[in-house]
Scaffold this motif. Structure first.
Motif, mmCIF file in Angstrom:
data_model
loop_
_atom_site.group_PDB
_atom_site.id
_atom_site.type_symbol
_atom_site.label_atom_id
_atom_site.label_comp_id
_atom_site.label_asym_id
_atom_site.label_seq_id
_atom_site.Cartn_x
_atom_site.Cartn_y
_atom_site.Cartn_z
ATOM 1 N N MET A 161 0.846 -1.181 0.000
ATOM 2 C CA MET A 161 0.000 0.000 0.000
ATOM 3 C C MET A 161 0.888 1.240 0.000
ATOM 4 S SD MET A 161 -3.038 -1.457 0.253
ATOM 5 C CE MET A 161 -4.209 -0.162 0.650
ATOM 6 N N THR A 162 0.451 2.268 -0.714
ATOM 7 C CA THR A 162 1.035 3.596 -0.584
ATOM 8 C C THR A 162 0.094 4.419 0.275
ATOM 9 O OG1 THR A 162 2.216 3.527 -2.691
ATOM 10 C CG2 THR A 162 1.637 5.704 -1.850
ATOM 11 N N HIS A 163 0.633 5.071 1.295
ATOM 12 C CA HIS A 163 -0.199 5.862 2.209
ATOM 13 C C HIS A 163 0.002 7.338 1.921
ATOM 14 C CE1 HIS A 163 -1.878 2.798 4.947
ATOM 15 N NE2 HIS A 163 -0.883 2.089 4.447
ATOM 16 N N ILE A 164 -1.106 8.028 1.677
ATOM 17 C CA ILE A 164 -1.101 9.454 1.369
ATOM 18 C C ILE A 164 -1.606 10.203 2.585
ATOM 19 C CG2 ILE A 164 -1.808 11.229 -0.261
ATOM 20 C CD1 ILE A 164 -0.262 8.902 -1.530
ATOM 21 N N ALA A 168 2.003 14.309 1.534
ATOM 22 C CA ALA A 168 3.107 13.360 1.683
ATOM 23 C C ALA A 168 2.632 11.953 1.350
ATOM 24 C CB ALA A 168 3.672 13.400 3.106
ATOM 25 N N GLY A 169 3.417 11.233 0.547
ATOM 26 C CA GLY A 169 3.106 9.857 0.201
ATOM 27 C C GLY A 169 4.225 8.927 0.624
ATOM 28 N N PHE A 170 3.866 7.793 1.190
ATOM 29 C CA PHE A 170 4.834 6.813 1.683
ATOM 30 C C PHE A 170 4.665 5.555 0.837
ATOM 31 C CE2 PHE A 170 3.851 9.900 4.839
ATOM 32 C CZ PHE A 170 5.086 10.244 5.343
ATOM 33 N N VAL A 171 5.666 5.304 -0.020
ATOM 34 C CA VAL A 171 5.511 4.345 -1.118
ATOM 35 C C VAL A 171 6.024 2.948 -0.789
ATOM 36 C CG1 VAL A 171 5.596 6.177 -2.841
ATOM 37 C CG2 VAL A 171 7.723 5.015 -2.172
ATOM 38 N N GLY A 172 6.545 2.723 0.409
ATOM 39 C CA GLY A 172 7.098 1.412 0.713
ATOM 40 C C GLY A 172 8.236 1.074 -0.224
ATOM 41 N N ASP A 173 8.239 -0.151 -0.734
ATOM 42 C CA ASP A 173 9.315 -0.598 -1.638
ATOM 43 C C ASP A 173 8.942 -0.452 -3.111
ATOM 44 O OD1 ASP A 173 10.573 -1.297 0.668
ATOM 45 O OD2 ASP A 173 10.946 -3.381 0.126
ATOM 46 N N THR A 174 7.785 0.136 -3.414
ATOM 47 C CA THR A 174 7.329 0.198 -4.796
ATOM 48 C C THR A 174 8.286 1.004 -5.663
ATOM 49 O OG1 THR A 174 5.058 -0.003 -4.029
ATOM 50 C CG2 THR A 174 5.373 0.829 -6.252
ATOM 51 N N LEU A 175 8.709 2.148 -5.165
ATOM 52 C CA LEU A 175 9.656 3.014 -5.864
ATOM 53 C C LEU A 175 10.848 3.304 -4.972
ATOM 54 C CD1 LEU A 175 7.405 5.744 -7.518
ATOM 55 C CD2 LEU A 175 8.895 4.154 -8.735
ATOM 56 N N PHE A 176 11.993 3.601 -5.607
ATOM 57 C CA PHE A 176 13.151 4.148 -4.924
ATOM 58 C C PHE A 176 13.362 5.577 -5.422
ATOM 59 C CE2 PHE A 176 14.560 -0.501 -5.013
ATOM 60 C CZ PHE A 176 13.994 -0.757 -3.771
ATOM 61 N N MET A 177 14.393 6.224 -4.923
ATOM 62 C CA MET A 177 14.740 7.532 -5.459
ATOM 63 C C MET A 177 14.930 7.411 -6.976
ATOM 64 S SD MET A 177 14.668 9.773 -3.005
ATOM 65 C CE MET A 177 15.569 11.155 -3.726
ATOM 66 N N PRO A 178 14.772 8.511 -7.733
ATOM 67 C CA PRO A 178 14.833 8.397 -9.198
ATOM 68 C C PRO A 178 16.057 7.659 -9.729
ATOM 69 C CG PRO A 178 13.978 10.544 -8.603
ATOM 70 C CD PRO A 178 14.379 9.879 -7.308
ATOM 71 N N ASP A 179 17.221 7.832 -9.075
ATOM 72 C CA ASP A 179 18.419 7.126 -9.558
ATOM 73 C C ASP A 179 18.504 5.701 -9.043
ATOM 74 O OD1 ASP A 179 18.914 7.854 -6.933
ATOM 75 O OD2 ASP A 179 20.968 8.531 -7.281
ATOM 76 N N PRO A 206 -0.653 14.256 -7.693
ATOM 77 C CA PRO A 206 -0.217 15.622 -8.024
ATOM 78 C C PRO A 206 1.305 15.745 -8.132
ATOM 79 C CG PRO A 206 -1.978 15.696 -6.414
ATOM 80 C CD PRO A 206 -1.618 14.243 -6.574
ATOM 81 N N ASP A 207 1.766 16.566 -9.075
ATOM 82 C CA ASP A 207 3.188 16.702 -9.378
ATOM 83 C C ASP A 207 4.040 16.946 -8.144
ATOM 84 O OD1 ASP A 207 2.633 16.356 -12.039
ATOM 85 O OD2 ASP A 207 3.080 18.424 -12.633
ATOM 86 N N GLU A 208 3.588 17.835 -7.274
ATOM 87 C CA GLU A 208 4.419 18.272 -6.151
ATOM 88 C C GLU A 208 4.195 17.462 -4.885
ATOM 89 O OE1 GLU A 208 6.859 20.218 -6.757
ATOM 90 O OE2 GLU A 208 6.122 20.403 -8.822
ATOM 91 N N LEU A 209 3.417 16.381 -4.971
ATOM 92 C CA LEU A 209 3.254 15.516 -3.808
ATOM 93 C C LEU A 209 4.617 14.984 -3.395
ATOM 94 C CD1 LEU A 209 0.757 14.004 -2.200
ATOM 95 C CD2 LEU A 209 1.741 12.016 -3.337
ATOM 96 N N ARG A 210 4.965 15.140 -2.138
ATOM 97 C CA ARG A 210 6.226 14.610 -1.631
ATOM 98 C C ARG A 210 6.141 13.093 -1.519
ATOM 99 N NH1 ARG A 210 7.093 17.258 3.989
ATOM 100 N NH2 ARG A 210 4.802 17.208 4.040
ATOM 101 N N LEU A 211 7.167 12.398 -1.970
ATOM 102 C CA LEU A 211 7.228 10.946 -1.872
ATOM 103 C C LEU A 211 8.395 10.557 -0.967
ATOM 104 C CD1 LEU A 211 6.593 9.823 -5.575
ATOM 105 C CD2 LEU A 211 4.941 9.983 -3.697
ATOM 106 N N PHE A 212 8.113 9.686 -0.012
ATOM 107 C CA PHE A 212 9.108 9.252 0.959
ATOM 108 C C PHE A 212 9.388 7.770 0.752
ATOM 109 C CE2 PHE A 212 7.284 13.066 2.675
ATOM 110 C CZ PHE A 212 8.370 13.722 3.240
ATOM 111 N N MET A 213 10.679 7.446 0.597
ATOM 112 C CA MET A 213 11.120 6.099 0.295
ATOM 113 C C MET A 213 11.226 5.255 1.567
ATOM 114 S SD MET A 213 11.566 6.583 -2.970
ATOM 115 C CE MET A 213 10.251 7.818 -2.864
ATOM 116 N N CYS A 214 11.036 3.952 1.413
ATOM 117 C CA CYS A 214 11.290 3.033 2.525
ATOM 118 C C CYS A 214 12.769 2.659 2.600
ATOM 119 C CB CYS A 214 10.431 1.784 2.364
ATOM 120 S SG CYS A 214 10.543 0.615 3.731
ATOM 121 N N HIS A 215 13.444 2.694 1.452
ATOM 122 C CA HIS A 215 14.858 2.306 1.402
ATOM 123 C C HIS A 215 15.644 3.244 0.496
ATOM 124 C CE1 HIS A 215 14.011 -1.514 3.355
ATOM 125 N NE2 HIS A 215 13.044 -1.716 2.481
ATOM 126 N N ASP A 216 16.932 3.335 0.766
ATOM 127 C CA ASP A 216 17.855 3.977 -0.172
ATOM 128 C C ASP A 216 19.185 3.253 -0.106
ATOM 129 O OD1 ASP A 216 18.516 6.043 -2.105
ATOM 130 O OD2 ASP A 216 19.901 6.777 -0.576
#
Length: 297
Positions: A161-164, A168-179, A206-216
């Motif tokens: 689940m992604t929590h909004i 602010a959105g918390f994406v879990g492991d679905t996405l990482f930072m762009p790189d 929305p474009d400017e929604l902040r996304l927070f990663m679970c891992h980096d």
């Protein structure tokens, strides 16, 4: 066109504090409602020295101390999914501060899959009842005065689940930072095609929604990072930027996943996390044991 089951409130801007567990490259977040002292914890960590069979809660204690020092009221302890790379500290944090432990409703699928892998008996419930709340797609819940939503984004696991929460959105492991790209999709129940479609749901926010990663994992030796935006992911994500087709993404993901080894802590993590962070029942000598299934994963 991807449709979402709720409207995002970009005017509510929660304070987000990150705690980094370096051994597992995991972020735990304390998310504070800007209109009250209520907060949520997202993706907590319990440390394990696997070779010694010892657990510790140093990171969780730092989270607890912060919440107490800020005089916050913990209302939710959110698991974005059943993690395969760290153990959850959710029950310990709940014992100290209260709050409800929540995860996606498809936890039952994960429990059925791994209940079989670990040959769990009938005493292991596969109905998600170890958690206080099971989120379905589009569910709304409150952290103080802040309206929050759960978005089902499977593919890495069925229960992701992604929590909004406000902007602010918390994406879990679905996405990482762009790189860093995207999550693997080769665990039991994972699916690269479903993952692509889930990511498109996130990228339609929305474009400017902040996304927070679970891992980096700090690709190319850069410093650790954990926050980006929808538009930065859409334009710059190395795996799934705008213009990457589902067919190309699936081919890339499956080829890449075939080269990856299993996470170091997958076996202890899954046994604990499918139980909402609780340990298996102690054996007749009052010692808790974790299983090591051979040649199954």
């Amino acid at each position: 066109m991807t449709t979402l089951p709720f409207k995002t409130d970009m005017n509510t801007k929660p304070e987000v504090i990150a705690f980094f567990d370096e051994p597992t490259n995991t972020f735990t977040y304390v998310v504070k409602d800007p209109g009250s002292n209520a907060c949520a914890v997202v993706d907590s960590v319990m440390e394990i020295d696997y070779a010694a069979g010892r657990l510790s809660l140093n990171g969780a204690d730092k989270v607890i101390d912060y919440i107490r020092n800020q005089n916050l009221e913990l209302q939710w302890i959110i698991e974005t999914h059943v993690h395969a790379d760290h153990l959850s500290a959710a029950p310990y944090i709940q014992e100290q501060l209260g709050g409800k432990i929540g995860i996606g409703a498809e936890i039952t699928t994960v429990q059925n899959t791994f209940g079989k892998i670990f040959n769990e008996g009938t005493e292991f419930c596969r109905d998600g009842s170890q958690f206080d709340h099971l989120f379905n797609d589009g569910d709304e819940y409150m952290v103080g005065e802040m309206r929050c939503h759960a978005l089902h984004t499977p593919g890495h696991t069925p229960a992701c689940m992604t929590h909004i929460m406000g902007d602010a959105g918390f994406v879990g492991d679905t996405l990482f930072m762009p790189d860093g790209g995207s999550a693997r999709a080769d665990f039991p129940g994972g699916d690269a095609k479903i993952l692509y479609r889930s990511i498109q749901r996130i990228l339609s926010l929305p474009d400017e929604l902040r996304l927070f990663m679970c891992h980096d994992y700090m690709p190319n030796g850069r410093n650790v990072e954990y926050q980006t935006t929808v538009i930065q992911e859409r334009e710059n994500n190395i795996h799934v930027h705008q213009g990457v087709s589902e067919t190309d993404f699936v081919a890339m993901r499956e080829k890449r996943d075939a080269t990856l080894g299993m996470p170091r802590l997958i076996l202890p993590s899954l046994q604990v996390n499918m139980r909402a962070g609780h340990l298996p029942k102690a054996d007749t000598n009052d010692v808790v044991y974790l299983k090591l299934p051979l040649n199954l994963l």
